[in-house]
Design a protein around this motif. Structure first.
Motif, PDB file in Angstrom:
ATOM      1  N   ALA A   1       0.847  -1.180   0.000  1.00  0.00           N
ATOM      2  CA  ALA A   1       0.000   0.000   0.000  1.00  0.00           C
ATOM      3  C   ALA A   1       0.885   1.233   0.000  1.00  0.00           C
ATOM      4  O   ALA A   1       2.012   1.199   0.508  1.00  0.00           O
ATOM      5  CB  ALA A   1      -0.919   0.015   1.226  1.00  0.00           C
ATOM      6  N   ILE A   2       0.385   2.303  -0.581  1.00  0.00           N
ATOM      7  CA  ILE A   2       1.174   3.525  -0.737  1.00  0.00           C
ATOM      8  C   ILE A   2       0.393   4.694  -0.165  1.00  0.00           C
ATOM      9  O   ILE A   2      -0.724   4.987  -0.598  1.00  0.00           O
ATOM     10  CB  ILE A   2       1.495   3.775  -2.222  1.00  0.00           C
ATOM     11  N   MET A   3       0.986   5.344   0.824  1.00  0.00           N
ATOM     12  CA  MET A   3       0.394   6.544   1.405  1.00  0.00           C
ATOM     13  C   MET A   3       1.153   7.770   0.902  1.00  0.00           C
ATOM     14  O   MET A   3       2.169   7.658   0.222  1.00  0.00           O
ATOM     15  CB  MET A   3       0.442   6.468   2.930  1.00  0.00           C
ATOM     16  N   GLN A   4       0.649   8.940   1.270  1.00  0.00           N
ATOM     17  CA  GLN A   4       1.275  10.185   0.845  1.00  0.00           C
ATOM     18  C   GLN A   4       1.763  10.961   2.061  1.00  0.00           C
ATOM     19  O   GLN A   4       1.084  11.017   3.086  1.00  0.00           O
ATOM     20  CB  GLN A   4       0.279  11.040   0.053  1.00  0.00           C
ATOM     21  N   GLN A   5       2.936  11.558   1.933  1.00  0.00           N
ATOM     22  CA  GLN A   5       3.557  12.304   3.018  1.00  0.00           C
ATOM     23  C   GLN A   5       3.588  13.784   2.649  1.00  0.00           C
ATOM     24  O   GLN A   5       4.075  14.156   1.578  1.00  0.00           O
ATOM     25  CB  GLN A   5       4.997  11.812   3.219  1.00  0.00           C
ATOM     26  N   TYR A   6       3.019  14.629   3.505  1.00  0.00           N
ATOM     27  CA  TYR A   6       3.050  16.070   3.278  1.00  0.00           C
ATOM     28  C   TYR A   6       3.484  16.776   4.555  1.00  0.00           C
ATOM     29  O   TYR A   6       3.310  16.264   5.656  1.00  0.00           O
ATOM     30  CB  TYR A   6       1.664  16.595   2.876  1.00  0.00           C
ATOM     31  N   LYS A   7       4.030  17.966   4.394  1.00  0.00           N
ATOM     32  CA  LYS A   7       4.340  18.810   5.532  1.00  0.00           C
ATOM     33  C   LYS A   7       3.052  19.500   6.005  1.00  0.00           C
ATOM     34  O   LYS A   7       2.080  19.627   5.248  1.00  0.00           O
ATOM     35  CB  LYS A   7       5.376  19.867   5.150  1.00  0.00           C
ATOM     36  N   VAL A   8       3.066  19.983   7.234  1.00  0.00           N
ATOM     37  CA  VAL A   8       1.912  20.728   7.740  1.00  0.00           C
ATOM     38  C   VAL A   8       1.654  21.942   6.854  1.00  0.00           C
ATOM     39  O   VAL A   8       0.499  22.260   6.524  1.00  0.00           O
ATOM     40  CB  VAL A   8       2.140  21.162   9.205  1.00  0.00           C
ATOM     41  N   SER A   9       2.717  22.620   6.428  1.00  0.00           N
ATOM     42  CA  SER A   9       2.540  23.816   5.592  1.00  0.00           C
ATOM     43  C   SER A   9       1.890  23.474   4.260  1.00  0.00           C
ATOM     44  O   SER A   9       1.147  24.297   3.699  1.00  0.00           O
ATOM     45  CB  SER A   9       3.886  24.503   5.357  1.00  0.00           C
ATOM     46  N   THR A  10       2.133  22.276   3.740  1.00  0.00           N
ATOM     47  CA  THR A  10       1.502  21.873   2.478  1.00  0.00           C
ATOM     48  C   THR A  10      -0.006  21.741   2.650  1.00  0.00           C
ATOM     49  O   THR A  10      -0.780  22.180   1.785  1.00  0.00           O
ATOM     50  CB  THR A  10       2.113  20.555   1.973  1.00  0.00           C
ATOM     51  N   TYR A  11      -0.437  21.129   3.753  1.00  0.00           N
ATOM     52  CA  TYR A  11      -1.872  21.062   4.022  1.00  0.00           C
ATOM     53  C   TYR A  11      -2.467  22.467   4.135  1.00  0.00           C
ATOM     54  O   TYR A  11      -3.501  22.781   3.532  1.00  0.00           O
ATOM     55  CB  TYR A  11      -2.143  20.286   5.314  1.00  0.00           C
TER      56      TYR A  11
END
Length: 246
Positions: free
Chosen positions: A184-194
């Motif tokens: 399975a593949i999840m996505q990683q983002y920074k708080v600033s990206t959200y």
């Protein structure tokens, strides 16, 4: 939208759905996170039209039904999850759609009072498109609430020498989650990206929550798991946003 990733994740969720039946559903927002009974982000949902993005087994929709929501709508990638939700909610007026969250499978636009996603949004392969869809589903002034694993949590690991970063916080994009036992593949983002993606889509951010709530019951239940006590003391597990459509 990455079709290959979506197919991998759909297959994985179709297999593991029974293991997650009823897990991380309202009033819970995530592991060791404050609950809706404390945060009261939704306020009263009585008489409102609500849409659940990544509805899973339907337990958050059941919570909405129990609190008087007028219309229940749900979307999920997994056939197994949609089947479970349909059975759980068979005595309600729920409308369920099996679809990736990056696509609109026929949901009405400018229609919903509330759209929410409980610990599901990080599965999207296109955050901007998913947020654009949510924005289009909502009435002006409608509310979008979502939770997901805090961006710091999977970047930090327990070691004999304490907590250490296992990847840069600046690194974003797809990744294989260490605690997920199926492909399975999840996505990683920074708080600033959200934050920036929400603002760029046209949302006003009302509140962001990243506090932890630690009880003896939770410590006992989650001992030696991914969300374990020694890590939770120092690193938030869950991030929660409440937003409003301009």
């Amino acid at each position: 939208m990455n079709n290959d990733t979506i197919l991998i994740n759909k297959k994985s969720w179709d297999e593991v759905a029974p293991r997650f039946y009823g897990r991380t559903a309202l009033p819970e927002y995530g592991p060791f996170a404050p609950e809706e009974t404390e945060l009261k982000l939704f306020g009263s949902v009585r008489g409102k039209k609500v849409l659940d993005i990544g509805c899973g087994s339907g337990h958050s929709l059941k919570y909405m039904n129990d609190n008087g929501a007028a219309e229940l709508w749900g979307l999920d990638l997994s056939h197994s999850q949609i089947s479970a939700a349909g059975e759980l909610l068979k005595d309600t007026n729920v409308k369920l759609f099996q679809s990736p969250m990056e696509l609109n499978p026929g949901l009405p636009q400018t229609y919903f009072d509330v759209v929410y996603s409980i610990f599901s949004l990080g599965w999207t392969t296109n955050l901007e498109q998913t947020l654009k869809n949510v924005h289009e589903y909502l009435k002006p002034g409608g509310v979008f609430i979502f939770s997901w694993e805090h961006p710091l949590f999977s970047r930090i690991q327990n070691t004999d020498d304490g907590l250490l970063f296992n990847k840069s916080y600046h690194e974003e994009g797809p990744y294989d989650h260490q605690a997920w036992n199926h492909p399975a593949i999840m996505q990683q983002y920074k708080v600033s990206t959200y934050i920036n993606s929400l603002v760029d889509t046209g949302f006003k951010i009302i509140k962001m929550v990243e506090e932890a709530r630690i009880t003896d019951e939770l410590i006992s239940r989650d001992h030696n798991r991914w969300y374990n006590w020694s890590k939770v003391q120092s690193v938030p597990t869950t991030i929660i946003f409440k937003c409003e459509k301009h």
